[in-house]
Write an enzyme that holds these catalytic residues in place. Structure first.
Site, mmCIF file in Angstrom:
data_model
loop_
_atom_site.group_PDB
_atom_site.id
_atom_site.type_symbol
_atom_site.label_atom_id
_atom_site.label_comp_id
_atom_site.label_asym_id
_atom_site.label_seq_id
_atom_site.Cartn_x
_atom_site.Cartn_y
_atom_site.Cartn_z
ATOM 1 N N ASP A 1 -2.536 2.606 12.731
ATOM 2 C CA ASP A 1 -1.339 2.752 11.914
ATOM 3 C C ASP A 1 -1.627 2.064 10.595
ATOM 4 O OD1 ASP A 1 1.302 3.997 11.964
ATOM 5 O OD2 ASP A 1 1.989 2.003 11.411
ATOM 6 N N ASP B 1 -5.504 7.471 -1.713
ATOM 7 C CA ASP B 1 -6.745 6.975 -2.323
ATOM 8 C C ASP B 1 -6.828 7.233 -3.828
ATOM 9 O OD1 ASP B 1 -7.593 5.953 0.078
ATOM 10 O OD2 ASP B 1 -9.065 7.521 0.480
ATOM 11 N N PHE C 1 -8.682 10.460 0.898
ATOM 12 C CA PHE C 1 -7.505 11.250 1.240
ATOM 13 C C PHE C 1 -6.267 10.375 1.084
ATOM 14 C CE2 PHE C 1 -8.767 9.108 5.094
ATOM 15 C CZ PHE C 1 -7.588 8.818 5.775
ATOM 16 N N GLY C 2 -5.125 10.965 1.282
ATOM 17 C CA GLY C 2 -3.888 10.201 1.205
ATOM 18 C C GLY C 2 -3.657 9.619 -0.187
#
Length: 198
Positions: free
Chosen positions: A72, A155, A152-153
């Protein structure tokens, strides 16, 4: 060692293969139910996901593995009172990731501090035995616009402390050495070396 990785996020699966190449990871089956994550903190969610995956896997009578690993993680922005935090994956989930990144940047009050951190908690639930967690964090600042296509996300909008480039620009080798997930994975590797799952 063979671990079930409790995620359908293909980017995370790829990162774990790179961060912990000695472990044989099995991804969460596509026909398995969604894994709940209703905790208020990263640790709560990681433990919930790992133990849910273990209980479901055992109930199906599937081939044994050595343990069940859950991640998480999220970005915590000081100017947004630590948000989106544990809600990072669900923040503006109807938008593309690029649109989410731009929306998040637009939410910062004008002139506010741009300090932020990535946080990751990994929970490992052994097939037999009590689950445990390890964690990692990296401090940094938010860019003024997304930069770079690696990672990803979030970044492309996060600049780690001591650097001028975002994680989206730095490349995976540098990112893994600095990142929240890289640090948590390093701690997990040490923990497993000292006390392997049973």
């Amino acid at each position: 060692m063979r671990l079930l990785l409790a995620t359908r996020n293909a980017h995370k699966v790829e990162e774990f293969h790179e961060l912990l190449p000695s472990i044989d990871f099995i991804p969460w089956p596509s026909d398995a139910p969604e894994i709940p994550e209703s905790g208020a903190f990263f640790q709560d969610n990681a433990l919930q996901k790992a133990t849910y995956a273990r209980d479901w896997w055992k109930a199906q009578g599937l081939p044994p593995v050595d343990g069940f690993l859950a991640d998480d993680s999220g970005i915590c922005v000081d100017a947004l009172w630590g948000g989106p935090g544990v809600l990072s994956a669900r923040f503006a989930n109807h938008l593309s990731q690029d649109a989410k990144n731009r929306l998040l940047l637009s939410m910062l009050p004008e002139g506010s501090a741009r300090s932020a951190r990535f946080v990751c908690v990994l929970a490992l639930a052994p097939t037999a035995g009590a689950p445990f967690t390890v964690g990692g964090a990296v401090e940094g600042t938010l860019a003024f616009e997304p930069r770079g296509t690696d990672g990803f996300g979030y970044d492309p909008i996060f600049i780690p402390e001591g650097h001028d480039q975002t994680f989206g620009e730095l490349g995976s080798n540098i990112k893994h050495a600095l990142s929240h997930r890289g640090r948590a994975a390093g701690d997990l590797k040490k923990r497993l070396g000292q006390n392997p799952t049973q």
